[in-house]
Write an enzyme that holds these catalytic residues in place. Structure first.
Site, PDB file in Angstrom:
ATOM      1  N   ASP A 183       0.814  -1.214   0.000  1.00 21.70           N
ATOM      2  CA  ASP A 183       0.000   0.000   0.000  1.00 21.70           C
ATOM      3  C   ASP A 183       0.850   1.268   0.000  1.00 21.70           C
ATOM      4  O   ASP A 183       0.424   2.319  -0.456  1.00 21.70           O
ATOM      5  CB  ASP A 183      -0.938  -0.014   1.220  1.00 21.70           C
ATOM      6  CG  ASP A 183      -1.890   1.167   1.234  1.00 21.70           C
ATOM      7  OD1 ASP A 183      -2.663   1.305   0.257  1.00 21.70           O
ATOM      8  OD2 ASP A 183      -1.861   1.962   2.191  1.00 21.70           O
ATOM      9  N   LEU A 264      -6.885   6.590   2.225  1.00 23.48           N
ATOM     10  CA  LEU A 264      -7.074   7.582   1.158  1.00 23.48           C
ATOM     11  C   LEU A 264      -5.887   7.666   0.198  1.00 23.48           C
ATOM     12  O   LEU A 264      -5.875   8.508  -0.683  1.00 23.48           O
ATOM     13  CB  LEU A 264      -7.313   8.965   1.782  1.00 23.48           C
ATOM     14  CG  LEU A 264      -8.635   9.113   2.550  1.00 23.48           C
ATOM     15  CD1 LEU A 264      -8.647  10.409   3.336  1.00 23.48           C
ATOM     16  CD2 LEU A 264      -9.819   9.065   1.606  1.00 23.48           C
ATOM     17  N   ARG A 265      -4.904   6.773   0.390  1.00 22.23           N
ATOM     18  CA  ARG A 265      -3.721   6.825  -0.491  1.00 22.23           C
ATOM     19  C   ARG A 265      -4.117   6.604  -1.947  1.00 22.23           C
ATOM     20  O   ARG A 265      -3.566   7.224  -2.848  1.00 22.23           O
ATOM     21  CB  ARG A 265      -2.692   5.785  -0.066  1.00 22.23           C
ATOM     22  CG  ARG A 265      -1.887   6.184   1.153  1.00 22.23           C
ATOM     23  CD  ARG A 265      -0.602   5.387   1.260  1.00 22.23           C
ATOM     24  NE  ARG A 265       0.088   5.713   2.496  1.00 22.23           N
ATOM     25  CZ  ARG A 265       0.158   4.900   3.546  1.00 22.23           C
ATOM     26  NH1 ARG A 265      -0.397   3.711   3.490  1.00 22.23           N
ATOM     27  NH2 ARG A 265       0.804   5.264   4.633  1.00 22.23           N
ATOM     28  N   GLY A 266      -5.068   5.703  -2.195  1.00 20.78           N
ATOM     29  CA  GLY A 266      -5.502   5.414  -3.561  1.00 20.78           C
ATOM     30  C   GLY A 266      -6.058   6.638  -4.253  1.00 20.78           C
ATOM     31  O   GLY A 266      -5.735   6.916  -5.414  1.00 20.78           O
ATOM     32  N   VAL A 269      -3.053   9.252  -4.853  1.00 22.54           N
ATOM     33  CA  VAL A 269      -2.125   8.817  -5.913  1.00 22.54           C
ATOM     34  C   VAL A 269      -2.775   8.907  -7.287  1.00 22.54           C
ATOM     35  O   VAL A 269      -2.140   9.344  -8.256  1.00 22.54           O
ATOM     36  CB  VAL A 269      -1.611   7.384  -5.625  1.00 22.54           C
ATOM     37  CG1 VAL A 269      -0.857   6.829  -6.822  1.00 22.54           C
ATOM     38  CG2 VAL A 269      -0.724   7.372  -4.405  1.00 22.54           C
TER      39      VAL A 269
END
Length: 326
Positions: A183, A264-266, A269
């Site tokens: 992740d 919320l990384r998705g 990015v």
């Protein structure tokens, strides 16, 4: 794979690339060839951390103190650095060490910078990252996420900037990374063996030409390479002016929510990668096509909740994308 690498060079804040694929598919060769495309950056001369003379966040402690005192800095232009991390590296070699003897006898913090210091504002490449010790992977990902490396030894603490693009590659047959570690990589590229016989012959012939005369082979691609280098430089320059509509942002987040992506990384990015792609194409506005191109690489490795599951090929992400964007 090539697109993921280029987008990370344009915007290092995307968070790096994890490249997984069959052995002998040119993963390491592609990553190392990126060196020839990297643009030049301003650094403070003689500084072990490649400090940015204009950005206090990317300065080492000594350089920052010199700036506060009003001293003039000697600035030079240098190519973005690529550092290879060997599998057998120790934590001291990666993070750096403090000379305790000098600290006790002379009363000064004598720090010997490691690979993370050398990789600041550059690229850190780990081949066979899935075989690297877990604690070293934790150190790398922690530094990549925070942008700083802190070394604590015998009551002495030293911090320095460590902002780098983390690129890892590996063969899934040798083991997968933990989902929590996956992740942390901004994008994930899957490389398969070429099945088309004509294309395989072309690759074999080009390899034979390179082995026969490497200098002549490089020269034959010089114009093409220079064009791509200029494209990357102009994309980096205009990245800050690229806009993405609020409606598209909402749809990206809807795709992430419906795919049950943790955190919320998705979302972050995907937004950054879409902007970088628009900049690479010379546009100042992100389109749905840009998002469709990058979203499988940004989300596919975030869908796996169980370490025993295999990583999605991207079909699930694409299906959900067209369902939400249609």
């Amino acid at each position: 794979m090539k697109l993921c690498l280029l987008l990370n060079v344009i915007d290092p804040k995307i968070g790096g690339v994890m490249i997984m694929g069959d052995r002998g598919t040119g993963k390491s060769t592609t990553v190392r060839s990126l060196v020839d495309l990297l643009p030049e950056i301003k650094v403070v001369a003689g500084d072990p951390y490649n400090s940015d003379p204009e950005d206090p966040e990317s300065m080492g402690i000594e350089v920052r103190e010199s700036v506060l005192k009003g001293e003039n800095l000697t600035v030079v232009m240098t190519k973005i650095n690529m550092v290879d991390l060997p599998l057998g590296a120790t934590e001291d070699r990666v993070c750096g060490t403090i000379d305790i003897e000098k600290a006790l006898t002379e009363g000064v913090k004598a720090f010997e910078p490691g690979l993370l210091a050398k990789a600041n504002r550059g690229i850190l490449y780990v081949d066979e990252v899935n075989l690297l010790d877990d604690h070293l992977v934790d150190v790398l990902l922690d530094s990549a996420a925070s942008g700083w490396n802190t070394v604590e030894r015998e009551g002495i603490s030293i911090s320095h900037p460590a902002r780098f693009i983390l690129i890892g590659s590996g063969n899934p047959e040798e083991g997968e990374l933990r989902p929590q570690l996956l992740d942390r990589f901004g994008m994930h590229a899957q490389v398969g063996t070429v099945r088309d016989a004509e294309l395989r012959v072309k690759i074999v012939e080009e390899r034979a030409q390179f082995d026969k005369n490497p200098k002549e082979f490089r020269h034959s691609y010089k114009a093409e390479q220079e064009k791509l280098r200029q494209q990357i430089a102009s994309a980096r320059a205009c990245l800050s002016s690229v806009q993405i509509d609020h409606d598209l942002k909402v749809k990206i987040s809807k795709v992430c929510a419906e795919l049950n992506v943790d955190g919320l990384r998705g979302d972050i990015v995907t937004n950054r990668a879409a902007k970088s792609l628009a900049a690479l194409k010379g546009r100042d506005q992100v389109t749905a096509e840009d998002i469709a191109t990058v979203i499988p690489n940004c989300l596919r490795h975030r869908l796996r909740k169980d370490p025993l599951e295999s990583i999605d090929s991207g079909l699930l992400v694409i299906e959900k994308f067209y369902e939400v964007f249609s």
